[in-house]
Write a protein that holds these residues in place. Structure first.
Motif, mmCIF file in Angstrom:
data_model
loop_
_atom_site.group_PDB
_atom_site.id
_atom_site.type_symbol
_atom_site.label_atom_id
_atom_site.label_comp_id
_atom_site.label_asym_id
_atom_site.label_seq_id
_atom_site.Cartn_x
_atom_site.Cartn_y
_atom_site.Cartn_z
ATOM 1 N N TRP A 494 0.813 -1.223 0.000
ATOM 2 C CA TRP A 494 0.000 0.000 0.000
ATOM 3 C C TRP A 494 0.841 1.264 0.000
ATOM 4 O O TRP A 494 0.409 2.308 -0.461
ATOM 5 C CB TRP A 494 -0.978 0.000 1.171
ATOM 6 C CG TRP A 494 -0.385 0.280 2.517
ATOM 7 C CD1 TRP A 494 0.267 -0.587 3.331
ATOM 8 C CD2 TRP A 494 -0.401 1.537 3.210
ATOM 9 N NE1 TRP A 494 0.672 0.034 4.482
ATOM 10 C CE2 TRP A 494 0.262 1.330 4.452
ATOM 11 C CE3 TRP A 494 -0.909 2.809 2.929
ATOM 12 C CZ2 TRP A 494 0.435 2.342 5.386
ATOM 13 C CZ3 TRP A 494 -0.737 3.825 3.860
ATOM 14 C CH2 TRP A 494 -0.076 3.584 5.075
ATOM 15 N N LEU A 495 2.090 1.176 0.509
ATOM 16 C CA LEU A 495 2.958 2.345 0.578
ATOM 17 C C LEU A 495 3.845 2.512 -0.656
ATOM 18 O O LEU A 495 4.294 3.616 -0.949
ATOM 19 C CB LEU A 495 3.884 2.237 1.790
ATOM 20 C CG LEU A 495 3.473 2.884 3.108
ATOM 21 C CD1 LEU A 495 4.594 2.725 4.125
ATOM 22 C CD2 LEU A 495 3.122 4.352 2.919
ATOM 23 N N ALA A 496 4.127 1.438 -1.352
ATOM 24 C CA ALA A 496 5.108 1.467 -2.444
ATOM 25 C C ALA A 496 4.707 2.469 -3.523
ATOM 26 O O ALA A 496 3.557 2.482 -3.972
ATOM 27 C CB ALA A 496 5.241 0.078 -3.056
ATOM 28 N N PRO A 497 5.633 3.321 -3.961
ATOM 29 C CA PRO A 497 5.307 4.281 -5.030
ATOM 30 C C PRO A 497 4.858 3.575 -6.316
ATOM 31 O O PRO A 497 3.938 4.038 -6.987
ATOM 32 C CB PRO A 497 6.622 5.035 -5.242
ATOM 33 C CG PRO A 497 7.380 4.855 -3.971
ATOM 34 C CD PRO A 497 7.007 3.505 -3.466
ATOM 35 N N GLU A 498 5.541 2.481 -6.660
ATOM 36 C CA GLU A 498 5.128 1.647 -7.797
ATOM 37 C C GLU A 498 4.707 0.304 -7.206
ATOM 38 O O GLU A 498 5.530 -0.459 -6.721
ATOM 39 C CB GLU A 498 6.281 1.460 -8.779
ATOM 40 C CG GLU A 498 5.899 0.673 -10.021
ATOM 41 C CD GLU A 498 7.059 0.443 -10.983
ATOM 42 O OE1 GLU A 498 6.865 -0.306 -11.969
ATOM 43 O OE2 GLU A 498 8.150 1.001 -10.733
ATOM 44 N N LEU A 523 -8.695 1.308 -10.797
ATOM 45 C CA LEU A 523 -9.058 0.877 -9.446
ATOM 46 C C LEU A 523 -8.157 1.489 -8.382
ATOM 47 O O LEU A 523 -8.239 1.128 -7.209
ATOM 48 C CB LEU A 523 -8.992 -0.657 -9.362
ATOM 49 C CG LEU A 523 -10.022 -1.396 -10.224
ATOM 50 C CD1 LEU A 523 -9.710 -2.882 -10.267
ATOM 51 C CD2 LEU A 523 -11.431 -1.163 -9.679
ATOM 52 N N GLY A 524 -7.283 2.419 -8.789
ATOM 53 C CA GLY A 524 -6.429 3.115 -7.832
ATOM 54 C C GLY A 524 -5.109 2.437 -7.541
ATOM 55 O O GLY A 524 -4.397 2.839 -6.615
ATOM 56 N N VAL A 525 -4.759 1.401 -8.324
ATOM 57 C CA VAL A 525 -3.485 0.709 -8.135
ATOM 58 C C VAL A 525 -2.409 1.434 -8.949
ATOM 59 O O VAL A 525 -2.629 1.767 -10.120
ATOM 60 C CB VAL A 525 -3.583 -0.764 -8.572
ATOM 61 C CG1 VAL A 525 -2.235 -1.465 -8.404
ATOM 62 C CG2 VAL A 525 -4.657 -1.484 -7.772
ATOM 63 N N ARG A 526 -1.262 1.665 -8.339
ATOM 64 C CA ARG A 526 -0.162 2.335 -9.036
ATOM 65 C C ARG A 526 0.614 1.285 -9.834
ATOM 66 O O ARG A 526 1.419 0.515 -9.274
ATOM 67 C CB ARG A 526 0.740 3.048 -8.036
ATOM 68 C CG ARG A 526 0.035 4.183 -7.311
ATOM 69 C CD ARG A 526 0.984 5.010 -6.470
ATOM 70 N NE ARG A 526 1.408 4.333 -5.262
ATOM 71 C CZ ARG A 526 0.763 4.359 -4.111
ATOM 72 N NH1 ARG A 526 -0.392 5.007 -4.020
ATOM 73 N NH2 ARG A 526 1.239 3.723 -3.046
ATOM 74 N N ALA A 527 0.355 1.233 -11.130
ATOM 75 C CA ALA A 527 0.922 0.188 -11.986
ATOM 76 C C ALA A 527 1.650 0.814 -13.167
ATOM 77 O O ALA A 527 1.280 1.876 -13.660
ATOM 78 C CB ALA A 527 -0.171 -0.743 -12.479
#
Length: 596
Positions: A494-498, A523-527
């Motif tokens: 949840w914290l990871a920038p990527e 969906l709000g995932v940083r991908a």
């Protein structure tokens, strides 16, 4: 860390051992290099140091020789004997030895206090102690000299520049070995090193020292922490505010910061040539006076209280360049600052709610329960504090009661209070057993008095509110440095920038990879997609080096079946195999919801 080998020694015994080892260091140096003048050599956290005045620099080879000589001294099992000496005789001894630094120290001693030295064999040092009874108590294989650094005599840059030899000392060789292992691990986890490798922040000479620049990845990490706390604060009744970065100096004169913090503030900015040295604007060192002005802008009833104002406010301190270090000591930093204005009757309950919020933050960030609370009181003998004795006594009693009621593992530290009030500081122990101060809560009767704050009580009278200052993170910059080192840059999902990197096996499957990314981003995932021409093995290694929590591999089979091959950094489930995209999304959402 239960059963921590480095915490098995009695602290007082370890302090004596380290202080004594610093004497052995000085004795060895003056035997090997007789022209060297000795100054001071205290015990410090994890070790000791001694400052020397020597014409030529100490080299790594010198340190090896000194260490060997120290072992020889220790193995002689020499008594370390305290002797009290008349002042006149002590002065004569120091003058005869030609030790100007020791003589200066001696001249500054209380003339009514006894003067003592400690003798080890034929060598002695001006010292109040305490020390071990014999060098036999120092294990010859449980200490090590670490480094040499520059230091000014008595911390004054206008005085002589000395050479400071640092060392570490422990009761057993096993403790020394474990300490050195952790030191090596700490180098690998150094937030300055990892911050550069992971592309989180940079410094620029043109911008200036102590002023970090946050890259897109670093800014995402900050944003995630800020949003996490903002949402939780709103749930708990906090109201967001925003305040400027500068203000009239009069604001800080009223608060007392100008008189207590003036030397640590950036220079005053005059608004015109006519204004004197005490006029104009300054960059803010604290946020609390601004929040006070927001409170004071209206008349409040007791029914309105508590009022909880919160801001991620950037403040500025003119730290000396030699004190700056990565993100842990900077000149501009952002504080998750909040100030609560409460009635005296609400103080206990609101204080406990703040402690609950701080503990929630620790749990959510997987910092565990390995922390203690420092109850920081004023030193009654010091003049650095403002306010009446009565106000201080009430504030200190309130914090102590709350700590006891909550069953916190706490200790009292006299002299550690803020200049306007006592505080409760949370001391966290990281993955390497190092202690860091994180969240802090302060009770303040002083500033409401100085700013003449009021509320209308139930009987219609005007009364003073009590202020609670709190910051679960403290400085965001310092907090992120601690998180980087605690997790070794391997942040929870949840914290990871990527959070997710999608790896197409060949260029043919970049389109499918992009479609998976689009679903995740919606969906709000940083991908991100690695669309480089590297082979799959290299893409996987790059993703692991970048510490991306989840890698999704896609090729012909996955594109045809609407699936992804899932690789994670979680022990026990590194290769989750091939999953339909919907199941992979569900897996990610579950972990994000649990903050794992």
């Amino acid at each position: 860390m239960e059963n921590d080998i480095l915490r098995q020694s009695d602290p007082e015994k370890l302090h004596r051992l380290r202080h004594s080892t610093s004497h052995i260091l000085a004795m060895a140096v003056q035997k090997l290099f007789p022209e060297t003048k000795a100054t001071i050599g205290p015990a410090i956290e994890n070790g000791f140091y001694y400052d020397f005045d020597r014409p030529t620099p100490f080299t790594p080879e010198d340190l090896k020789k000194i260490e060997k000589e120290m072992r020889g001294i220790v193995q002689q099992k020499l008594p370390m004997v305290r002797e009290e000496v008349p002042r006149g005789a002590m002065r004569e001894r120091l003058e005869a030895l030609g030790e100007p630094y020791k003589l200066e120290l001696f001249e500054g001693f209380d003339p009514d206090a006894p003067v003592s030295l400690y003798r080890t064999g034929d060598w002695w040092d001006l010292c109040a102690g305490p020390h071990v009874e014999s060098t036999a108590e120092i294990h010859p294989n449980a200490f090590k000299l670490r480094s040499v650094a520059g230091a000014y005599w008595r911390g004054d840059e206008k005085r002589a520049q000395l050479q400071r030899i640092y060392g570490t000392a422990w009761e057993t060789p096993e403790q020394l070995e474990e300490f050195l292992r952790r030191e090596e691990e700490a180098k690998k986890r150094d937030h300055r090193k990892l911050g550069r490798e992971l592309g989180l922040f940079v410094f620029s000479d043109l911008v200036g020292p102590g002023l970090p620049l946050w890259t897109p990845k670093g800014a995402l990490l900050r944003y995630t922490l800020e949003e996490f706390l903002r949402k939780e604060q709103i749930k708990r009744g906090y109201q967001p505010v925003v305040t400027p970065h500068i203000a009239r100096v009069d604001l800080f004169k009223t608060s007392g910061h100008w008189f207590k913090y003036k030397d640590d503030m950036f220079p005053l900015m005059a608004t015109s040539e006519e204004e004197g040295a005490e006029e104009g604007f300054v960059m803010k060192p604290m946020n609390c006076p601004f929040h006070i002005q927001i409170y004071k802008s209206g008349l409040h009833s007791y029914r309105d209280l508590p009022i909880r104002l919160a801001e991620f406010g950037t403040v500025y301190r003119y730290e000396q360049s030699g004190e700056l270090g990565g993100l842990t000591r900077v000149r501009g930093f952002t504080v998750d600052d909040s100030h609560l204005f409460v009635t005296p009757e609400q103080l206990d309950d609101e204080f406990k709610k703040v402690v609950d919020l701080i503990q929630f933050v620790f749990r959510s960030l997987q910092l565990g329960d390995d922390f203690s609370a420092r109850v920081s009181f004023r030193d009654p003998a010091s003049d650095k504090y403002i306010g009446s004795d009565e106000a201080w006594e009430k504030a200190q009693a309130a914090i102590l009661k709350a700590a006891q009621d909550l069953g916190l593992k706490y200790f009292v530290a006299e002299g550690e209070a803020a200049f306007y009030g006592p505080k409760l500081d949370f001391i966290f122990r990281d993955a390497l057993g190092r202690e860091w101060q994180l969240g802090t809560v302060q009770v303040d009767y002083i500033l409401p008095e100085r700013f003449e704050l009021e509320y209308v009580a139930e009987d219609g009278s005007r009364r003073r509110p009590v202020m609670i200052h709190r910051a679960p993170f403290g400085s965001l910059e310092r907090f992120i440095a601690i998180l980087i080192e605690h997790f070794a840059g391997d942040f929870p999902l949840w914290l990871a920038p990527e959070q997710v990197r999608i790896l197409p096996v060949t260029d043919q499957f970049v389109g499918y990879a992009e479609s998976v990314k689009d679903r995740l981003v919606c969906l709000g995932v940083r991908a991100e997609v690695d669309a480089s021409s590297e082979r799959l093995g290299k893409k996987i290694r790059n993703g692991e080096t970048a510490k991306v929590p989840v890698l999704l591999v896609v090729g012909e089979s996955e594109a045809n079946s609407g699936t992804v091959a899932v690789r994670t950094r979680v022990e026990g489930e590194k290769d989750k195999g091939t999953l339909p995209v919907e199941e992979a999304i569900a897996y990610l959402q579950e972990r994000l919801a649990k903050r794992t």
